[in-house]
Design an enzyme around this catalytic site. Structure first.
Site, PDB file in Angstrom:
ATOM      1  N   GLN A   1       0.831  -1.201   0.000  1.00 16.95           N
ATOM      2  CA  GLN A   1       0.000   0.000   0.000  1.00 16.95           C
ATOM      3  C   GLN A   1       0.867   1.254   0.000  1.00 16.95           C
ATOM      4  O   GLN A   1       1.625   1.485   0.941  1.00 16.95           O
ATOM      5  CB  GLN A   1      -0.876   0.002   1.255  1.00 16.95           C
ATOM      6  CG  GLN A   1      -1.768   1.220   1.392  1.00 16.95           C
ATOM      7  CD  GLN A   1      -2.282   1.389   2.813  1.00 16.95           C
ATOM      8  OE1 GLN A   1      -1.682   0.896   3.757  1.00 16.95           O
ATOM      9  NE2 GLN A   1      -3.385   2.091   2.973  1.00 16.95           N
ATOM     10  N   GLY A   2       0.745   2.052  -1.041  1.00 17.93           N
ATOM     11  CA  GLY A   2       1.542   3.277  -1.132  1.00 17.93           C
ATOM     12  C   GLY A   2       0.699   4.520  -0.953  1.00 17.93           C
ATOM     13  O   GLY A   2       0.386   5.217  -1.930  1.00 17.93           O
TER      14      GLY A   2
ATOM     15  N   SER B   1       0.972   6.713   2.369  1.00 17.50           N
ATOM     16  CA  SER B   1       1.703   7.695   3.181  1.00 17.50           C
ATOM     17  C   SER B   1       2.947   8.222   2.484  1.00 17.50           C
ATOM     18  O   SER B   1       3.591   7.519   1.712  1.00 17.50           O
ATOM     19  CB  SER B   1       2.129   7.070   4.511  1.00 17.50           C
ATOM     20  OG  SER B   1       1.024   6.519   5.159  1.00 17.50           O
TER      21      SER B   1
ATOM     22  N   GLU C   1     -12.614  -2.572   5.629  1.00 20.60           N
ATOM     23  CA  GLU C   1     -12.350  -3.758   6.420  1.00 20.60           C
ATOM     24  C   GLU C   1     -12.842  -3.543   7.836  1.00 20.60           C
ATOM     25  O   GLU C   1     -12.186  -2.932   8.654  1.00 20.60           O
ATOM     26  CB  GLU C   1     -10.858  -4.049   6.412  1.00 20.60           C
ATOM     27  CG  GLU C   1     -10.589  -5.476   6.815  1.00 20.60           C
ATOM     28  CD  GLU C   1      -9.176  -5.650   7.300  1.00 20.60           C
ATOM     29  OE1 GLU C   1      -8.458  -4.645   7.420  1.00 20.60           O
ATOM     30  OE2 GLU C   1      -8.817  -6.791   7.568  1.00 20.60           O
TER      31      GLU C   1
ATOM     32  N   SER D   1      -4.186   7.093  12.902  1.00 21.61           N
ATOM     33  CA  SER D   1      -3.837   7.032  14.327  1.00 21.61           C
ATOM     34  C   SER D   1      -5.111   7.070  15.175  1.00 21.61           C
ATOM     35  O   SER D   1      -6.168   7.499  14.712  1.00 21.61           O
ATOM     36  CB  SER D   1      -2.938   8.203  14.709  1.00 21.61           C
ATOM     37  OG  SER D   1      -3.701   9.393  14.753  1.00 21.61           O
ATOM     38  N   ASN D   2      -4.987   6.623  16.406  1.00 20.98           N
ATOM     39  CA  ASN D   2      -6.167   6.615  17.276  1.00 20.98           C
ATOM     40  C   ASN D   2      -6.691   8.027  17.535  1.00 20.98           C
ATOM     41  O   ASN D   2      -7.885   8.208  17.765  1.00 20.98           O
ATOM     42  CB  ASN D   2      -5.849   5.879  18.580  1.00 20.98           C
ATOM     43  CG  ASN D   2      -5.901   4.375  18.383  1.00 20.98           C
ATOM     44  OD1 ASN D   2      -5.862   3.895  17.247  1.00 20.98           O
ATOM     45  ND2 ASN D   2      -6.004   3.631  19.466  1.00 20.98           N
ATOM     46  N   GLU D   3      -5.802   9.011  17.492  1.00 18.28           N
ATOM     47  CA  GLU D   3      -6.278  10.393  17.636  1.00 18.28           C
ATOM     48  C   GLU D   3      -7.200  10.744  16.463  1.00 18.28           C
ATOM     49  O   GLU D   3      -8.264  11.354  16.653  1.00 18.28           O
ATOM     50  CB  GLU D   3      -5.097  11.378  17.672  1.00 18.28           C
ATOM     51  CG  GLU D   3      -4.336  11.409  18.999  1.00 18.28           C
ATOM     52  CD  GLU D   3      -3.432  10.208  19.192  1.00 18.28           C
ATOM     53  OE1 GLU D   3      -3.029   9.606  18.181  1.00 18.28           O
ATOM     54  OE2 GLU D   3      -3.140   9.849  20.351  1.00 18.28           O
TER      55      GLU D   3
HETATM   56  C1  FAD Z   1       4.588   0.130  11.240  1.00 14.64           C
HETATM   57  C2  FAD Z   1       3.820   1.009  10.295  1.00 14.64           C
HETATM   58  C3  FAD Z   1       3.331   0.468   9.126  1.00 14.64           C
HETATM   59  C4  FAD Z   1       2.663   1.272   8.201  1.00 14.64           C
HETATM   60  N1  FAD Z   1       2.263   0.731   7.009  1.00 14.64           N
HETATM   61  C5  FAD Z   1       1.801   1.549   6.032  1.00 14.64           C
HETATM   62  C6  FAD Z   1       1.575   1.067   4.696  1.00 14.64           C
HETATM   63  O1  FAD Z   1       1.759  -0.113   4.419  1.00 14.64           O
HETATM   64  N2  FAD Z   1       1.182   1.945   3.750  1.00 14.64           N
HETATM   65  C7  FAD Z   1       0.960   3.257   4.017  1.00 14.64           C
HETATM   66  O2  FAD Z   1       0.589   3.992   3.119  1.00 14.64           O
HETATM   67  N3  FAD Z   1       1.148   3.753   5.268  1.00 14.64           N
HETATM   68  C8  FAD Z   1       1.577   2.933   6.277  1.00 14.64           C
HETATM   69  N4  FAD Z   1       1.815   3.435   7.540  1.00 14.64           N
HETATM   70  C9  FAD Z   1       1.660   4.887   7.754  1.00 14.64           C
HETATM   71  C10 FAD Z   1       0.593   5.252   8.743  1.00 14.64           C
HETATM   72  O3  FAD Z   1      -0.651   5.212   8.167  1.00 14.64           O
HETATM   73  C11 FAD Z   1       0.956   6.663   9.296  1.00 14.64           C
HETATM   74  O4  FAD Z   1       2.092   6.491  10.109  1.00 14.64           O
HETATM   75  C12 FAD Z   1      -0.148   7.277  10.083  1.00 14.64           C
HETATM   76  O5  FAD Z   1      -1.197   7.654   9.254  1.00 14.64           O
HETATM   77  C13 FAD Z   1       0.329   8.497  10.896  1.00 14.64           C
HETATM   78  O6  FAD Z   1       1.029   9.399  10.106  1.00 14.64           O
HETATM   79  P1  FAD Z   1       2.447   9.963  10.548  1.00 14.64           P
HETATM   80  O7  FAD Z   1       3.286   8.824  10.931  1.00 14.64           O
HETATM   81  O8  FAD Z   1       2.937  10.845   9.476  1.00 14.64           O
HETATM   82  O9  FAD Z   1       2.159  10.804  11.861  1.00 14.64           O
HETATM   83  P2  FAD Z   1       1.594  12.293  11.933  1.00 14.64           P
HETATM   84  O10 FAD Z   1       0.429  12.417  11.032  1.00 14.64           O
HETATM   85  O11 FAD Z   1       2.725  13.232  11.791  1.00 14.64           O
HETATM   86  O12 FAD Z   1       1.075  12.311  13.445  1.00 14.64           O
HETATM   87  C14 FAD Z   1       1.900  12.579  14.557  1.00 14.64           C
HETATM   88  C15 FAD Z   1       1.011  12.669  15.778  1.00 14.64           C
HETATM   89  O13 FAD Z   1       0.094  13.728  15.643  1.00 14.64           O
HETATM   90  C16 FAD Z   1      -1.238  13.257  15.820  1.00 14.64           C
HETATM   91  N5  FAD Z   1      -2.160  14.021  14.980  1.00 14.64           N
HETATM   92  C17 FAD Z   1      -2.019  14.319  13.670  1.00 14.64           C
HETATM   93  N6  FAD Z   1      -3.070  15.031  13.247  1.00 14.64           N
HETATM   94  C18 FAD Z   1      -3.896  15.191  14.310  1.00 14.64           C
HETATM   95  C19 FAD Z   1      -5.153  15.843  14.519  1.00 14.64           C
HETATM   96  N7  FAD Z   1      -5.769  16.461  13.516  1.00 14.64           N
HETATM   97  N8  FAD Z   1      -5.701  15.802  15.747  1.00 14.64           N
HETATM   98  C20 FAD Z   1      -5.073  15.167  16.768  1.00 14.64           C
HETATM   99  N9  FAD Z   1      -3.886  14.542  16.634  1.00 14.64           N
HETATM  100  C21 FAD Z   1      -3.313  14.551  15.412  1.00 14.64           C
HETATM  101  C22 FAD Z   1      -1.181  11.798  15.443  1.00 14.64           C
HETATM  102  O14 FAD Z   1      -2.220  11.071  16.028  1.00 14.64           O
HETATM  103  C23 FAD Z   1       0.169  11.419  16.006  1.00 14.64           C
HETATM  104  O15 FAD Z   1       0.052  11.189  17.377  1.00 14.64           O
HETATM  105  C24 FAD Z   1       2.448   2.640   8.482  1.00 14.64           C
HETATM  106  C25 FAD Z   1       2.922   3.175   9.688  1.00 14.64           C
HETATM  107  C26 FAD Z   1       3.602   2.379  10.601  1.00 14.64           C
HETATM  108  C27 FAD Z   1       4.114   2.998  11.873  1.00 14.64           C
END
Ligand code: FAD
Lengths: 398, 385
Positions: free
Chosen positions: A126-127, A129, A244, A383-385
């Site tokens: 899945q691409g 992020s 899902e 994220s759970n947030e």
């Molecule tokens: C092990 C792992 C596997 C993954 N696999 C895939 C994959 O296969 N394909 C893919 O596309 N992506 C994948 N992801 C990406 C994943 O979906 C993102 O990490 C996730 O959406 C969070 O984005 P970020 O890491 O950039 O954090 P950020 O978006 O930078 O968030 C940082 C913090 O800020 C909080 N935050 C951000 N916005 C808000 C808001 N509006 N209100 C309150 N809090 C907020 C978040 O909850 C978090 O605590 C994977 C991530 C991990 C860690």
């Protein structure tokens, strides 16, 4: 009301159990139960066996190869598989791109890709992020420009789970730079061996290679590799992420882990007394067990509503929130259970087929790394947030 | 009351802080971890030159004769840098035991060598089945004509893989779990019958499983009174806990700083993520958790050398519970607030979290110390003892 499964449902669960016992290779089962990493072959082989039995895609409509089960049957299937130590099905083909293609793909795409997903001829990743676009996915910058009969892709994806095994990627890219945020995004399919795609491993804190960065440098893919309409990628992505539902809470898996936790905590002794019999630990295990019971019933209530025709909405996000928190608590208690033997770091012991001499009890090695690794479950898939934000807005109207 | 630092303490703090800032960056540390030993002997020599290995060692044995509080200041700086050298095993546990239990000959032979950086020590006490209990010792020491014969197994011995000398606890009398009958022995690394299986721990430091099969030591290897080692063992582990608490406080502070900085710089939805109130509240709770931990680490350092065993035990267990809980809270939320980047090996937050987790698992976790705390009667009704 009747909170029990019907005799037919129980008979179904039993049938599944018997079949899994007869068909799941014991080595695979052991590895799953011992929290070792599975090999690619092993994962593929298991999917092929399920498919051969007609159970390759429990959530798909019958006409595309699904078994035509009720929601309860799907739920029981997942639970029995988890209990029996079967590998978790990878979501990327079966639960993500598959349903999108079924709903929005061209006939050609359906005919070609869906059977391949069932047989796992393709390993999808899945691409979505990007380094600058995580929670705010719609800010993504990857570009796709039409040049004759091909899309030319430029940009970077990250966190691509198991991309190192994948031969196909579905991705989101900006096809209309002039359009505002969500509107200019399309969903595209690319063969990972296309020139210009490179992969860089990201090692997570537990020492595992599970995620990757993927770079696209003038990557040319056929025009027909777009899914549905240009500019509609964002709604397909939302469909995909919301699709899902039943398995997102991983209740079956958590139940199996709870049983394992109790076993470990019975073998571990504090001053000669099994840890499971010491008040502090016993109560913590009971507390998570009760949380899990509540979640199971909540999930079953949603399934029942779905079965009677009510489409679940954002309520399903609570399954992700609670399910992931419970998974984390279980890994935490599991690590706590082994006391000082949580400390040795023996990464080989988590690898496919390792047969060395363990440090401390054989079950200890993966437990602390699992605990570190499982911090991801409250982050990925939204994220759970973000899940809470969605619930606040969509369900509570805040 | 006076929470101010003395001049010596100011000086120690500046020295240690500068060393960490200039020589112990995250990248440098990663290189040390990847090396054969898993740490740097050169760095160890620098610690010695700066006097950091002999803070508590009396002047006549080559140290600077300071207090545990002085040492705690160094440990806090080391926590910030996540120092991987075996400082607690050698300096706090090993040298501490020798200072407390050793005779003149043992002290004057060994302490100067520790202070000058020429000797690594480890305290081999825990066993495969002891979990966190201090009295559960199955290893035996049998008297022989000219010394003792040791048999048994020791588990997760911190710093055990590089120790030149191990201090091994063994039973000269009594049953498993008796307080009486425990003795301590100095065992040379190369002793026949001694098998050391070294390995890295989850946080990047090192430990070992130690097997003793008919290991023979001379009578002069006995450290402290035969059969009466328990008070020394208990106090040493308490000092080890106080040391971990100070280290954890430095670690938590650094981790909170990294996280706060991330909240101010990472933008999503066109704003720094620190502008989301839910993240602000988590960050505030992390700040509070660190302050609470700091308070208890100060108490633990103050009581570490107390001769009132009950008051000491109570303070130390209370501190360990608080440190365990604060560490877990800060560690878990730091990763969550970072999102994906927090889960990666190449970023510092995960490493701080791993070290905090390891600290919680060392010398008794929060549950264990909660029980220990509850079982000690409060002296004169004051909870802080
Ligand atoms: C092990 C792992 C596997 C993954 N696999 C895939 C994959 O296969 N394909 C893919 O596309 N992506 C994948 N992801 C990406 C994943 O979906 C993102 O990490 C996730 O959406 C969070 O984005 P970020 O890491 O950039 O954090 P950020 O978006 O930078 O968030 C940082 C913090 O800020 C909080 N935050 C951000 N916005 C808000 C808001 N509006 N209100 C309150 N809090 C907020 C978040 O909850 C978090 O605590 C994977 C991530 C991990 C860690």
């Amino acid at each position: 009301m009747d909170l029990n499964y019907t005799p037919e449902e129980l008979a179904f669960a039993d049938e599944v159990r018997q079949w899994v016992r007869a068909n799941l290779p014991p080595e695979t089962r052991d590895r799953v139960l011992q929290h070792q990493h599975l090999g690619k072959e092993e994962q593929v082989e298991w999917q092929r066996r399920l498919h051969a039995r007609g159970w390759g895609a429990p959530h798909w409509p019958k006409e595309y190869g699904g078994p035509g089960w009720t929601s309860v049957q799907k739920y029981l299937f997942d639970e029995v598989l988890s209990e029996e130590g079967a590998p978790q099905a990878l979501p990327f083909g079966l639960s993500m791109i598959g349903p999108v293609l079924i709903a929005y793909g061209s006939q050609k795409q359906k005919d070609y890709y869906l059977p391949r997903i069932l047989r796992m001829d393709d390993w999808w990743c899945q691409g979505f992020s990007e380094p600058g676009s995580g929670s705010d996915l719609a800010s993504l910058r990857m570009k796709a420009e039409l040049d004759g009969d091909e899309w030319v892709l430029n940009g970077q994806k990250t966190w691509t789970t198991l991309g190192q095994y994948a031969n196909m990627i579905f991705l989101l890219a900006r096809t209309d730079p002039a359009a505002k945020k969500q509107q200019g995004i399309s969903m595209l399919l690319a063969d990972m061996s296309t020139p210009g795609i490179t992969l860089r491993p990201i090692i997570t804190v537990d020492g595992a290679h599970e995620v990757n960065e993927v770079f696209f440098d003038n990557v040319r893919v056929p025009k027909e590799n777009i899914v549905g309409q240009p500019g509609m990628g964002w709604s397909y992505a939302k469909f995909l992420l919301g699709h899902e539902r039943t398995n997102i809470a991983r209740i079956g898996r958590s139940k199996a882990e709870l049983a394992r936790l109790k076993k470990i905590a019975t073998e571990e002794k504090a001053d000669g007394v099994p840890l499971m019999e010491t008040p502090g630990f016993r109560e913590k295990v009971a507390a998570v067990e009760i949380e899990l019971m509540a979640l199971e019933l909540t999930n079953l209530r949603m399934i029942a509503a779905e079965q009677s025709g009510q489409a679940p909405g954002a309520e399903a996000n609570m399954l992700k929130i609670k399910g992931s928190e419970i998974q984390q608590t279980l890994t935490e208690l599991m690590m706590e259970a082994v006391g000082p033997y949580a400390l040795p770091y023996n990464p080989e012991a988590r690898e496919h087929g390792w047969k060395g001499e363990p440090i401390g009890p054989a079950y200890a090695a993966p437990l602390a790394p699992d605990y570190f690794n499982y911090r991801k479950v409250t982050i990925y898939g939204g994220s759970n947030e973000i899940q809470r934000n969605i619930l606040a807005k969509a369900v509570l109207g805040l | 009351m006076d929470f101010n630092l003395s001049d010596t303490q100011q000086m120690l703090r500046d020295t240690a802080a500068r060393l960490i800032r200039e020589r112990y960056g995250f990248e440098e540390r990663a290189k040390l971890l990847a090396s054969e030993d898993g740490f740097s002997r050169k760095m160890w020599a620098t610690f010695a030159e700066l006097g950091l290995l002999g803070v508590e060692i009396p002047e006549e044995h080559g140290g600077i004769g300071g207090t545990f509080q002085d040492l705690a200041i160094v440990l806090e700086a080391f926590g910030r840098g996540m120092v991987v050298e075996p400082f607690i095993p050698t300096v706090v546990l090993g040298a501490g035991l020798i200072r407390a239990a050793g005779n003149e000959a043992q002290k004057s032979e060994l302490l100067p060598r520790v202070a000058e950086g020429g000797m690594f020590l480890a305290f081999a006490h825990g066993e495969p089945r002891s979990r966190y209990s201090l009295t559960h010792v199955e290893t035996t020491a049998k008297r022989e004509a000219d010394g003792y014969r040791l048999d048994g197994a020791k588990a997760v011995v911190l710093g055990g893989d590089c120790a030149d000398r191990l201090i091994v606890s063994a039973r000269t009398a009594g049953k498993t779990s008796d307080r009486d009958g425990l003795s301590l022995f100095l065992v040379e690394r190369g002793a026949p019958g001694l098998k050391i299986r070294g390995y890295p721990t989850v946080d990047g430091t090192r430990a070992a499983e130690v097997m003793l099969v008919g290991v023979r030591v001379p009578g002069s290897a006995l450290l402290g009174p035969e059969g009466g080692a328990f008070p020394f063992i208990e106090q040493t582990i308490d000092r080890g806990i106080a040391a971990l608490c100070s280290e954890a406080v430095g670690n938590m502070q650094a981790l909170n700083e990294v996280t706060l900085d991330y909240l101010k710089t990472r933008t999503q939805f066109g704003v720094p993520i620190g502008s989301f109130q839910v993240l602000q509240h988590h960050m505030v709770d992390m700040y509070i958790a660190h302050e609470q931990a700091r308070s208890m680490a100060i108490l633990a350092a103050d009581r570490a050398d107390s001769t009132d065993a009950q008051a000491r035990t109570k303070a130390i267990s209370a501190a360990k519970v608080q440190i365990g809980r604060s560490g877990r809270f800060i560690g878990q939320w730091a990763i969550q607030l970072h999102g994906g980047i927090g889960t990666t090996m190449e970023y510092s937050a995960g490493h701080y979290f791993k070290r905090l987790t390891a600290i919680d698992r060392t010398f008794g976790d929060a549950d264990f110390h909660l029980t220990r705390f509850a079982n000690v009667p409060s002296p004169s009704g004051r909870g802080s003892g």
